[in-house]
Design a protein around this motif. Structure first.
Motif, PDB file in Angstrom:
ATOM      1  N   GLU A   1       0.832  -1.211   0.000  1.00  0.00           N
ATOM      2  CA  GLU A   1       0.000   0.000   0.000  1.00  0.00           C
ATOM      3  C   GLU A   1       0.865   1.258   0.000  1.00  0.00           C
ATOM      4  O   GLU A   1       0.568   2.226  -0.704  1.00  0.00           O
ATOM      5  N   VAL A   2       1.944   1.230   0.791  1.00  0.00           N
ATOM      6  CA  VAL A   2       2.878   2.368   0.793  1.00  0.00           C
ATOM      7  C   VAL A   2       3.518   2.515  -0.584  1.00  0.00           C
ATOM      8  O   VAL A   2       3.594   3.613  -1.144  1.00  0.00           O
ATOM      9  N   GLY A   3       3.933   1.397  -1.154  1.00  0.00           N
ATOM     10  CA  GLY A   3       4.575   1.435  -2.468  1.00  0.00           C
ATOM     11  C   GLY A   3       3.658   1.962  -3.553  1.00  0.00           C
ATOM     12  O   GLY A   3       4.096   2.673  -4.468  1.00  0.00           O
ATOM     13  N   ALA A   4       2.374   1.639  -3.452  1.00  0.00           N
ATOM     14  CA  ALA A   4       1.410   2.091  -4.445  1.00  0.00           C
ATOM     15  C   ALA A   4       1.107   3.579  -4.325  1.00  0.00           C
ATOM     16  O   ALA A   4       0.718   4.219  -5.297  1.00  0.00           O
ATOM     17  N   CYS A   5       1.320   4.136  -3.139  1.00  0.00           N
ATOM     18  CA  CYS A   5       0.863   5.506  -2.855  1.00  0.00           C
ATOM     19  C   CYS A   5       1.987   6.537  -2.750  1.00  0.00           C
ATOM     20  O   CYS A   5       1.744   7.732  -2.884  1.00  0.00           O
ATOM     21  N   VAL A   6       3.212   6.088  -2.513  1.00  0.00           N
ATOM     22  CA  VAL A   6       4.275   7.016  -2.137  1.00  0.00           C
ATOM     23  C   VAL A   6       4.619   8.006  -3.249  1.00  0.00           C
ATOM     24  O   VAL A   6       5.077   9.117  -2.965  1.00  0.00           O
ATOM     25  N   SER A   7       4.357   7.653  -4.499  1.00  0.00           N
ATOM     26  CA  SER A   7       4.671   8.602  -5.579  1.00  0.00           C
ATOM     27  C   SER A   7       3.827   9.865  -5.475  1.00  0.00           C
ATOM     28  O   SER A   7       4.276  10.951  -5.840  1.00  0.00           O
ATOM     29  N   PHE A   8       2.599   9.745  -4.953  1.00  0.00           N
ATOM     30  CA  PHE A   8       1.772  10.938  -4.751  1.00  0.00           C
ATOM     31  C   PHE A   8       2.426  11.869  -3.734  1.00  0.00           C
ATOM     32  O   PHE A   8       2.479  13.085  -3.925  1.00  0.00           O
ATOM     33  N   LEU A   9       2.924  11.289  -2.639  1.00  0.00           N
ATOM     34  CA  LEU A   9       3.586  12.096  -1.608  1.00  0.00           C
ATOM     35  C   LEU A   9       4.823  12.778  -2.175  1.00  0.00           C
ATOM     36  O   LEU A   9       5.045  13.975  -1.942  1.00  0.00           O
ATOM     37  N   LYS A  10       5.631  12.039  -2.912  1.00  0.00           N
ATOM     38  CA  LYS A  10       6.856  12.620  -3.469  1.00  0.00           C
ATOM     39  C   LYS A  10       6.546  13.764  -4.424  1.00  0.00           C
ATOM     40  O   LYS A  10       7.240  14.788  -4.443  1.00  0.00           O
ATOM     41  N   GLN A  11       5.472  13.612  -5.199  1.00  0.00           N
ATOM     42  CA  GLN A  11       5.086  14.688  -6.108  1.00  0.00           C
ATOM     43  C   GLN A  11       4.540  15.898  -5.345  1.00  0.00           C
ATOM     44  O   GLN A  11       4.760  17.042  -5.744  1.00  0.00           O
ATOM     45  N   GLN A  12       3.821  15.637  -4.249  1.00  0.00           N
ATOM     46  CA  GLN A  12       3.357  16.750  -3.414  1.00  0.00           C
ATOM     47  C   GLN A  12       4.548  17.544  -2.882  1.00  0.00           C
ATOM     48  O   GLN A  12       4.531  18.782  -2.881  1.00  0.00           O
ATOM     49  N   ILE A  13       5.572  16.840  -2.421  1.00  0.00           N
ATOM     50  CA  ILE A  13       6.768  17.504  -1.896  1.00  0.00           C
ATOM     51  C   ILE A  13       7.451  18.314  -2.999  1.00  0.00           C
ATOM     52  O   ILE A  13       7.868  19.455  -2.783  1.00  0.00           O
ATOM     53  N   GLU A  14       7.525  17.754  -4.195  1.00  0.00           N
ATOM     54  CA  GLU A  14       8.147  18.460  -5.317  1.00  0.00           C
ATOM     55  C   GLU A  14       7.378  19.724  -5.672  1.00  0.00           C
ATOM     56  O   GLU A  14       7.969  20.754  -6.014  1.00  0.00           O
ATOM     57  N   LEU A  15       6.064  19.663  -5.599  1.00  0.00           N
ATOM     58  CA  LEU A  15       5.239  20.817  -5.952  1.00  0.00           C
ATOM     59  C   LEU A  15       5.294  21.907  -4.883  1.00  0.00           C
ATOM     60  O   LEU A  15       5.389  23.091  -5.190  1.00  0.00           O
ATOM     61  N   ILE A  16       5.219  21.513  -3.626  1.00  0.00           N
ATOM     62  CA  ILE A  16       5.185  22.497  -2.533  1.00  0.00           C
ATOM     63  C   ILE A  16       6.569  23.033  -2.215  1.00  0.00           C
ATOM     64  O   ILE A  16       6.736  24.193  -1.852  1.00  0.00           O
ATOM     65  N   ARG A  17       7.566  22.178  -2.344  1.00  0.00           N
ATOM     66  CA  ARG A  17       8.951  22.544  -2.042  1.00  0.00           C
ATOM     67  C   ARG A  17       9.098  23.129  -0.641  1.00  0.00           C
ATOM     68  O   ARG A  17       9.611  24.246  -0.456  1.00  0.00           O
ATOM     69  N   PRO A  18       8.680  22.390   0.367  1.00  0.00           N
ATOM     70  CA  PRO A  18       8.820  22.891   1.746  1.00  0.00           C
ATOM     71  C   PRO A  18      10.283  22.946   2.144  1.00  0.00           C
ATOM     72  O   PRO A  18      11.112  22.212   1.611  1.00  0.00           O
ATOM     73  N   LYS A  19      10.581  23.806   3.088  1.00  0.00           N
ATOM     74  CA  LYS A  19      11.933  23.860   3.661  1.00  0.00           C
ATOM     75  C   LYS A  19      12.066  22.919   4.851  1.00  0.00           C
ATOM     76  O   LYS A  19      13.150  22.480   5.196  1.00  0.00           O
ATOM     77  N   ILE A  20      10.915  22.645   5.502  1.00  0.00           N
ATOM     78  CA  ILE A  20      10.891  21.785   6.689  1.00  0.00           C
ATOM     79  C   ILE A  20       9.765  20.762   6.527  1.00  0.00           C
ATOM     80  O   ILE A  20       8.646  21.119   6.139  1.00  0.00           O
ATOM     81  N   ILE A  21      10.066  19.499   6.833  1.00  0.00           N
ATOM     82  CA  ILE A  21       9.041  18.455   6.888  1.00  0.00           C
ATOM     83  C   ILE A  21       9.094  17.816   8.270  1.00  0.00           C
ATOM     84  O   ILE A  21      10.164  17.431   8.744  1.00  0.00           O
ATOM     85  N   VAL A  22       7.936  17.715   8.907  1.00  0.00           N
ATOM     86  CA  VAL A  22       7.825  16.972  10.160  1.00  0.00           C
ATOM     87  C   VAL A  22       7.192  15.624   9.841  1.00  0.00           C
ATOM     88  O   VAL A  22       6.090  15.561   9.294  1.00  0.00           O
ATOM     89  N   CYS A  23       7.911  14.550  10.161  1.00  0.00           N
ATOM     90  CA  CYS A  23       7.393  13.196   9.990  1.00  0.00           C
ATOM     91  C   CYS A  23       6.652  12.802  11.263  1.00  0.00           C
ATOM     92  O   CYS A  23       7.273  12.676  12.322  1.00  0.00           O
TER      93      CYS A  23
END
Length: 199
Positions: free
Chosen positions: A106-128
């Motif tokens: 499930e993570v493998g199927a979904c993680v590309s959406f998260l990576k693209q969100q990060i690329e689009l937003i370009r945050p300086k800080i991410i809290v996991c």
């Protein structure tokens, strides 16, 4: 899209959200009510990444609106971070049955959406928020008890792992740890807003 500079974050994020809404890459696409894609400021310097939606999130389509969300909102208010100023999402966008942790497929199927969100937003800080987000964005072998409260750098993004707000329901002492971590995040976030870094 072709990477055209004329496409704004907003329209690109809408395209990505629409693609996620129709996603059937894993079995969660058959059992969800909603795709909980994420919400917030698309120009945010600070991004929070959780694990997967719970019941309330699945009902509303919004991240962190259930019990864990109330704890998160309380912590954000305590440190003076406005939820509307940041962007919040999760590693997996659909609720696993009975709120179990998402599996590797499930993570493998979904993680590309998260990576693209990060690329689009370009945050300086991410809290996991929690172990799954930490393993996904930082290191598959990371142990949350060892890395929480520490700063890491990934491609120019400062990453802070902390416990998931829901962990408070099992161990009240973890709330103080999350508070401490978010105080560090607040200092870094303020420095970011002032145009320099204090890391």
């Amino acid at each position: 899209m072709g990477g055209s500079p004329l496409i704004t974050n907003e329209s690109t994020m809408e395209d990505l959200s629409a693609r996620a809404a129709g996603c059937k890459r894993c079995a969660l696409g058959e059992t969800r009510r909603s795709v909980v894609f994420g919400e917030g400021n698309l120009g945010a310097g600070l991004m929070l990444v959780g694990e997967s939606p719970g019941e309330k999130e699945d009902e509303t389509g919004k991240p962190f609106v259930g019990p864990a969300g109330r704890i998160l909102n309380k912590i954000l208010a305590e440190v003076g971070i406005r939820r509307e100023d940041i962007y919040i999402t999760g590693v997996v966008k659909c609720r696993p049955p009975k709120n179990r942790l998402p599996n590797k497929a499930e993570v493998g199927a979904c993680v590309s959406f998260l990576k693209q969100q990060i690329e689009l937003i370009r945050p300086k800080i991410i809290v996991c928020l929690g172990s799954l987000a930490t393993k996904t964005l930082l290191d598959p072998k990371a142990k949350i008890t060892e890395v929480r409260g520490k700063w890491f750098d990934q491609g120019g993004i400062k990453i802070m792992p902390t416990y998931h707000p829901a962990s408070f329901f099992h161990d009240e002492e973890k709330l103080n740890a999350i508070r401490k971590d978010f105080h560090q995040v607040k200092v870094a976030y303020e420095a970011l807003q002032e145009g320099f870094e204090k890391f």
